[in-house]
Structure formats: C-alpha cells, structure tokens
Design a protein around this motif. Structure first.
Motif, mmCIF file in Angstrom:
data_model
loop_
_atom_site.group_PDB
_atom_site.id
_atom_site.type_symbol
_atom_site.label_atom_id
_atom_site.label_comp_id
_atom_site.label_asym_id
_atom_site.label_seq_id
_atom_site.Cartn_x
_atom_site.Cartn_y
_atom_site.Cartn_z
ATOM 1 N N UNK A 1 -14.778 6.579 -9.580
ATOM 2 C CA UNK A 1 -15.482 6.057 -10.749
ATOM 3 C C UNK A 1 -14.619 6.284 -11.980
ATOM 4 N N UNK A 2 -14.324 5.208 -12.671
ATOM 5 C CA UNK A 2 -13.470 5.296 -13.848
ATOM 6 C C UNK A 2 -14.240 5.922 -15.008
ATOM 7 N N UNK A 3 -13.466 6.340 -16.006
ATOM 8 C CA UNK A 3 -14.052 7.065 -17.127
ATOM 9 C C UNK A 3 -15.067 6.217 -17.886
ATOM 10 N N UNK B 1 -16.828 3.808 -16.707
ATOM 11 C CA UNK B 1 -18.005 3.626 -15.849
ATOM 12 C C UNK B 1 -18.926 4.837 -15.942
ATOM 13 N N UNK B 2 -18.324 6.034 -15.940
ATOM 14 C CA UNK B 2 -19.119 7.254 -16.096
ATOM 15 C C UNK B 2 -19.847 7.251 -17.437
ATOM 16 N N UNK B 3 -19.134 6.793 -18.468
ATOM 17 C CA UNK B 3 -19.732 6.766 -19.802
ATOM 18 C C UNK B 3 -20.921 5.803 -19.853
ATOM 19 N N UNK B 4 -20.761 4.609 -19.287
ATOM 20 C CA UNK B 4 -21.850 3.627 -19.287
ATOM 21 C C UNK B 4 -23.054 4.137 -18.507
ATOM 22 N N UNK B 5 -22.788 4.735 -17.338
ATOM 23 C CA UNK B 5 -23.882 5.262 -16.513
ATOM 24 C C UNK B 5 -24.599 6.407 -17.224
ATOM 25 N N UNK B 6 -23.820 7.321 -17.821
ATOM 26 C CA UNK B 6 -24.421 8.463 -18.518
ATOM 27 C C UNK B 6 -25.247 8.011 -19.713
ATOM 28 N N UNK B 7 -24.746 7.027 -20.454
ATOM 29 C CA UNK B 7 -25.477 6.515 -21.622
ATOM 30 C C UNK B 7 -26.757 5.820 -21.198
ATOM 31 N N UNK C 1 -10.429 -4.503 -23.293
ATOM 32 C CA UNK C 1 -9.770 -3.800 -22.185
ATOM 33 C C UNK C 1 -10.140 -4.404 -20.831
ATOM 34 N N UNK C 2 -10.628 -5.631 -20.853
ATOM 35 C CA UNK C 2 -10.882 -6.360 -19.615
ATOM 36 C C UNK C 2 -12.217 -6.090 -18.961
ATOM 37 N N UNK C 3 -13.123 -5.403 -19.662
ATOM 38 C CA UNK C 3 -14.450 -5.121 -19.108
ATOM 39 C C UNK C 3 -15.444 -6.068 -19.780
ATOM 40 N N UNK D 1 -22.197 -2.576 -13.067
ATOM 41 C CA UNK D 1 -22.239 -1.109 -13.011
ATOM 42 C C UNK D 1 -23.671 -0.607 -13.188
ATOM 43 N N UNK D 2 -24.357 -1.134 -14.200
ATOM 44 C CA UNK D 2 -25.724 -0.703 -14.474
ATOM 45 C C UNK D 2 -26.666 -1.114 -13.347
ATOM 46 N N UNK D 3 -26.442 -2.282 -12.765
ATOM 47 C CA UNK D 3 -27.307 -2.782 -11.687
ATOM 48 C C UNK D 3 -27.228 -1.895 -10.450
ATOM 49 N N UNK D 4 -25.994 -1.503 -10.080
ATOM 50 C CA UNK D 4 -25.822 -0.619 -8.914
ATOM 51 C C UNK D 4 -26.517 0.719 -9.155
ATOM 52 N N UNK D 5 -26.383 1.230 -10.369
ATOM 53 C CA UNK D 5 -27.022 2.497 -10.702
ATOM 54 C C UNK D 5 -28.546 2.363 -10.697
#
Length: 360
Positions: free
Chosen positions: A3-5, A7-13, A94-96, A104-108
């Motif tokens: 998990x990229x940095x 991605x962790x930030x989006x999931x945590x937020x 940055x290509x996201x 990312x949010x959907x999987x979570x």
C-alpha cells in the motif's frame, strides 16, 4: 500488495470521517431512543437506569440500519476535506485521478461492510434480543412464551389462572393444524388436554374443529366444534416472530428451516437474509453515489449543503428500497429480486456517470 503512502493517507482520512460521523449518528440515535423509552415508561414506576439500559441495547441495531446513509455522508465530508486542501489537484498532478481515488475508497468500504455484517450485526442482534427480553417484562402480555422449532409452534399463556400450553404441528396464516392444548392450574395440577384436528385463529376466540377433550381422569368426549378464548390471533402470533433483527445469521437460517417444517411462510425471513447479504454492496453503492455527486456538482462546497443533499438522496434511496421490499414481502416480486433490484438501479446509474468520471 504494497500500500503506497498516498493510499494509506486516503484510507486513514476516509476512516477518520467514517468514525466521527458514525459516532454522531450513534449519539443522535441514543438520544432519540432514550426519549422514546421514557415515553414507554410513563405508566410504570421504574428506576432511572431502565430507559438508559433499553436505549443502550437498542441503539446499535438502529445504527446498523443507518449505515448506508452514514457511508453516503462520510464520502461527502471526505471529499470536502481533501478538496479544501487542494489535495485532489496534487494527486491528479501525480497521476492519481478520480477513478483511482474512488477505487481505493471502494475496496476499503467493501472491507468495512463485510466486517460490519459478520461482527457488528451479530453484536447488535444479540443486544436487540436482550432488549426485547427486558422490555417484555413490562408488557401487558408478559405471561406468555412463544417459540417455533422443528416440532412446530409452541405457546404458553395464562388465562383466568389457567395455564395453557399449546402445540401445533402446522401453522399457515390463520389456520393451525394438529393442535394440542394442555390446561393446568398454577400448581400444574388438574390437567386437561384438548386435541383438535385444526383451529381457525383469525380471531382471539379460536374455532377448534374435530375436537377430543380428555379430563384428568382419562375420560374424553368428542365435539365437532368448540370455542377457545386466547390472548392471541393469527396476526399477533405472526408478529411475535417478526423481530428478525434480534437474530444473527445462524439463527435466521435455523428459523427459516423451522418455518418450512411447520408449513409457515419463510418469505419475511428470506427477505431479511437477502437484505443482510446485500448490505456490503449497498454500502459500496452509496459511497460511489456520494463521490459522484460531489465530483459532478462542484458547487457543493459547504458541509451544510452536503448534509441537505445527503438527506434528500437518502430519502429517495430509502423509499426505493422500502417499496421494493414490500413487493418482496407480499410476493409480488421474487424475494431476491425485490432486494437486489434497487441496488441494480443504483449500479446502472453510477456506472453511466463513472464512464466520464475523469472528465469532470
């Protein structure tokens, strides 16, 4: 999978906003339910902790029903949070793009949904069961016991100091078959047994058909029809087993099997089971819907309008699910279709918008 940095930030937020909004809904549910329990206890002299206890036991079950709308509000607040900090533009540079963020949010969301279904629902249904048991102590009909198992329908009721233990092997609407009523006094003496081929229970005065009455001396006489005064009718008995949200998944399947064995309709149970299994998908669709609304209508920048539009969308989705489930309960639609049809409609709508998601 690493998990990229970002991605962790989006999931945590996202998870942070989910927890905060869940706590807000939990608090509101508890307060509203507490006042409802206070109203219930108006005619009873009880300690102050009873309404609090009942509200605590019932609130998790209420919150479970609100989770789809919690996910809808969560994704909106999440979007506002990262948009106000220009983090969406930074991620895009940055290509996201939007699609990656939503993926990312959907999987979570699906992961949380499965956890809620397996663990949280089991927990809330257990508390709901305790809630009904405790509240039944203050019911006007607290001197009864009713259960359905593999051997049929069982009811214990006390009328005029006579204890009646009723057993029926078949239960179909307002008709029960192969009925046995054992009557004793409070000391379980002077037993009498009434055996009937079937009984019409459409009213509280039951019509017992083709009856044999056996007294405590073993003597018996036969009657083609006798009346039996009960505290129950077919509708009341059916409602006794309608509190399905107090049963976990295993108990629901067990109840469905027992209903089938005694000839009672399993439609309501299967509707509830299908509804439960559809919940993770429902959470996902509400999350996707909320994200698409925020991306498509960029003028929604304040939390006030976010809540207003969230309530409006929630009402539409609620009634879509409500009317569809009614069609399933009355068997106008197949059970599975009645639950999954609203989700299919949401899926088609979201898919049509997601095609051009990155163009917004």
């Amino acid at each position: 999978m690493i998990i990229k940095k970002y991605q962790k930030y989006l999931i945590a937020t996202y998870f942070y906003h989910f927890i905060i909004i869940s706590l807000v809904f939990l608090s509101l549910s508890f307060i509203l339910n507490f006042f409802e329990e206070l109203k219930f206890f108006d005619d009873y002299e009880v300690d102050a902790y009873y309404p609090i206890m009942l509200a605590l036991l019932n609130t998790p079950s209420i919150l479970f029903e609100l989770f789809p709308f919690i996910f809808l509000i969560t994704i909106k607040f999440f979007y506002i949070y990262i948009n106000e900090r220009n983090e969406i533009e930074i991620l895009k540079n940055n290509g996201v793009n939007y699609f990656k963020i939503l993926s990312i949010i959907s999987i979570f969301t699906i992961s949380i949904g499965i956890i809620i279904l397996i663990f949280y629902y089991t927990f809330s249904s257990s508390l709901k069961s305790h809630y009904y048991n405790l509240k039944n102590n203050f019911s006007d009909q607290n001197e009864y016991l009713a259960v359905v198992n593999e051997s049929g329908l069982w009811i214990k009721e006390e009328i005029n100091q006579t204890i009646n233990i009723i057993h029926a092997k078949k239960f179909k609407g307002n008709l029960i078959e192969n009925v046995t009523i054992t009557q004793t006094n409070s000391k379980f003496k002077l037993p009498n047994t009434i055996i009937a081929e079937k009984a019409d229970i459409s009213k509280k005065q039951w019509d017992l058909i083709n009856v044999k009455i056996i007294n405590n001396k073993g003597e018996y006489n036969k009657n083609s029809l006798i009346k039996y005064e009960s505290s129950f009718d077919g509708e009341i008995i059916a409602n006794l087993f309608s509190n399905l949200n107090s049963l976990n998944l295993y108990q629901l399947y067990e109840l469905s099997e027992n209903y089938s064995k005694i000839g009672y309709s399993t439609t309501n149970v299967m509707v509830h089971i299908n509804k439960l299994f559809s919940m993770p998908i429902f959470f996902l669709l509400m999350t996707v819907l909320g994200f698409l609304i925020m991306v498509r209508f960029k003028f929604i920048k304040t939390k006030f309008f976010t809540v207003i539009i969230g309530v409006f969308v929630s009402v539409i989705v609620y009634y879509l699910n409500y009317f569809s489930s009614i069609f399933g309960a009355n068997e106008t639609l197949p059970v599975g279709l009645s639950i999954w049809l609203p989700h299919l409609i949401l899926l088609l709508f979201c898919s049509s918008v997601m095609v051009k998601l990155n163009e917004f």
